[in-house]
Design a protein around this motif. Structure first.
Motif, short mmCIF file in Angstrom:
data_model
loop_
_atom_site.label_atom_id
_atom_site.label_comp_id
_atom_site.label_asym_id
_atom_site.label_seq_id
_atom_site.Cartn_x
_atom_site.Cartn_y
_atom_site.Cartn_z
N ARG A 184 -28.44 22.31 41.41
CA ARG A 184 -28.05 22.08 42.80
C ARG A 184 -27.63 23.39 43.48
O ARG A 184 -27.99 23.66 44.63
CB ARG A 184 -26.90 21.08 42.86
CG ARG A 184 -27.08 20.08 43.96
CD ARG A 184 -26.03 19.01 44.00
NE ARG A 184 -25.81 18.42 42.69
CZ ARG A 184 -24.63 17.98 42.24
NH1 ARG A 184 -23.56 18.07 42.99
NH2 ARG A 184 -24.51 17.45 41.06
N ILE A 185 -26.86 24.22 42.77
CA ILE A 185 -26.44 25.51 43.31
C ILE A 185 -27.65 26.40 43.57
O ILE A 185 -27.77 27.02 44.63
CB ILE A 185 -25.45 26.21 42.35
CG1 ILE A 185 -24.13 25.44 42.31
CG2 ILE A 185 -25.23 27.66 42.75
CD1 ILE A 185 -23.19 25.87 41.20
N LEU A 186 -28.58 26.46 42.61
CA LEU A 186 -29.77 27.29 42.79
C LEU A 186 -30.65 26.79 43.92
O LEU A 186 -31.21 27.59 44.68
CB LEU A 186 -30.56 27.35 41.48
CG LEU A 186 -29.89 28.11 40.34
CD1 LEU A 186 -30.72 28.01 39.07
CD2 LEU A 186 -29.65 29.56 40.72
N ASN A 187 -30.79 25.49 44.06
CA ASN A 187 -31.57 24.93 45.18
C ASN A 187 -30.96 25.31 46.52
O ASN A 187 -31.67 25.67 47.46
CB ASN A 187 -31.70 23.42 45.05
CG ASN A 187 -32.64 22.99 43.96
OD1 ASN A 187 -33.49 23.76 43.52
ND2 ASN A 187 -32.49 21.77 43.50
N THR A 188 -29.64 25.23 46.61
CA THR A 188 -28.95 25.61 47.84
C THR A 188 -29.14 27.10 48.12
O THR A 188 -29.43 27.51 49.24
CB THR A 188 -27.45 25.27 47.76
OG1 THR A 188 -27.29 23.87 47.54
CG2 THR A 188 -26.72 25.67 49.03
N PHE A 189 -29.03 27.92 47.08
CA PHE A 189 -29.23 29.36 47.23
C PHE A 189 -30.66 29.67 47.67
O PHE A 189 -30.90 30.54 48.52
CB PHE A 189 -28.91 30.08 45.92
CG PHE A 189 -29.16 31.56 45.99
CD1 PHE A 189 -28.31 32.39 46.69
CD2 PHE A 189 -30.26 32.11 45.35
CE1 PHE A 189 -28.55 33.76 46.76
CE2 PHE A 189 -30.50 33.47 45.41
CZ PHE A 189 -29.65 34.30 46.12
N ASN A 190 -31.62 28.97 47.11
CA ASN A 190 -33.03 29.21 47.45
C ASN A 190 -33.35 28.87 48.90
O ASN A 190 -34.35 29.34 49.43
CB ASN A 190 -33.94 28.45 46.50
CG ASN A 190 -33.96 29.07 45.12
OD1 ASN A 190 -33.74 30.27 44.95
ND2 ASN A 190 -34.21 28.26 44.11
N GLU A 191 -32.52 28.07 49.53
CA GLU A 191 -32.70 27.73 50.94
C GLU A 191 -32.17 28.82 51.87
O GLU A 191 -32.39 28.76 53.07
CB GLU A 191 -32.02 26.39 51.25
CG GLU A 191 -32.67 25.22 50.55
CD GLU A 191 -31.88 23.93 50.72
OE1 GLU A 191 -30.82 23.93 51.38
OE2 GLU A 191 -32.33 22.91 50.17
N THR A 192 -31.48 29.80 51.32
CA THR A 192 -30.94 30.88 52.13
C THR A 192 -31.96 32.00 52.27
O THR A 192 -32.99 32.01 51.60
CB THR A 192 -29.67 31.48 51.50
OG1 THR A 192 -30.03 32.22 50.32
CG2 THR A 192 -28.66 30.40 51.14
N GLY A 193 -31.67 32.96 53.09
CA GLY A 193 -32.54 34.11 53.26
C GLY A 193 -32.41 35.13 52.16
O GLY A 193 -33.11 36.13 52.13
N TYR A 194 -31.51 34.90 51.22
CA TYR A 194 -31.26 35.86 50.15
C TYR A 194 -32.02 35.56 48.86
O TYR A 194 -32.03 36.36 47.94
CB TYR A 194 -29.77 35.93 49.83
CG TYR A 194 -28.94 36.37 51.01
CD1 TYR A 194 -28.94 37.69 51.42
CD2 TYR A 194 -28.19 35.46 51.73
CE1 TYR A 194 -28.20 38.11 52.50
CE2 TYR A 194 -27.44 35.86 52.83
CZ TYR A 194 -27.45 37.18 53.21
OH TYR A 194 -26.72 37.59 54.30
N ALA A 195 -32.65 34.44 48.80
CA ALA A 195 -33.30 34.01 47.55
C ALA A 195 -34.31 35.01 47.03
O ALA A 195 -34.37 35.25 45.82
CB ALA A 195 -33.96 32.65 47.75
N GLY A 196 -35.08 35.64 47.88
CA GLY A 196 -36.06 36.61 47.42
C GLY A 196 -35.49 38.00 47.20
O GLY A 196 -36.17 38.88 46.70
N LYS A 197 -34.22 38.19 47.54
CA LYS A 197 -33.60 39.51 47.46
C LYS A 197 -32.65 39.66 46.28
O LYS A 197 -32.15 40.75 46.04
CB LYS A 197 -32.84 39.79 48.74
CG LYS A 197 -33.72 39.77 49.97
CD LYS A 197 -32.90 39.95 51.21
CE LYS A 197 -33.80 39.85 52.44
NZ LYS A 197 -33.05 40.00 53.66
N ALA A 198 -32.40 38.59 45.59
CA ALA A 198 -31.40 38.64 44.52
C ALA A 198 -31.86 37.82 43.32
O ALA A 198 -32.60 36.86 43.46
CB ALA A 198 -30.07 38.11 45.01
N ARG A 199 -31.39 38.22 42.18
CA ARG A 199 -31.66 37.49 40.95
C ARG A 199 -30.38 36.73 40.59
O ARG A 199 -29.29 37.29 40.64
CB ARG A 199 -32.02 38.48 39.84
CG ARG A 199 -32.29 37.84 38.50
CD ARG A 199 -32.76 38.89 37.50
NE ARG A 199 -31.80 39.97 37.38
CZ ARG A 199 -31.03 40.15 36.31
NH1 ARG A 199 -31.11 39.34 35.29
NH2 ARG A 199 -30.19 41.15 36.26
#
Length: 62
Positions: free
Chosen positions: A35-50
């Motif tokens: 759930r946390i990762l899904n929420t993070f992936n909806e942000t603009g930072y998902a492609g910029k951070a591991r």
């Protein structure tokens, strides 16, 4: 994502966060992380951070 009153999230570095979920049953760890990762992936930072995580279980015995 909503945190409970017992949960703790803090920023430990410019690009690092610490999340403590003291009342989370180990049976639900994977669901919560997903759930946390899904929420993070909806942000603009998902492609910029591991994102990496580590789960540790503490015994209630003292």
């Amino acid at each position: 994502m909503h945190l409970r009153k017992s949960d703790l999230m803090m920023q430990s570095r410019n690009n690092q966060f610490f999340l403590l979920l003291p009342e989370l049953d180990h049976a639900y760890v994977e669901q919560v992380v997903e759930r946390i990762l899904n929420t993070f992936n909806e942000t603009g930072y998902a492609g910029k951070a591991r994102v990496v995580y580590q789960a540790a279980y503490l015994s209630e015995e003292i």
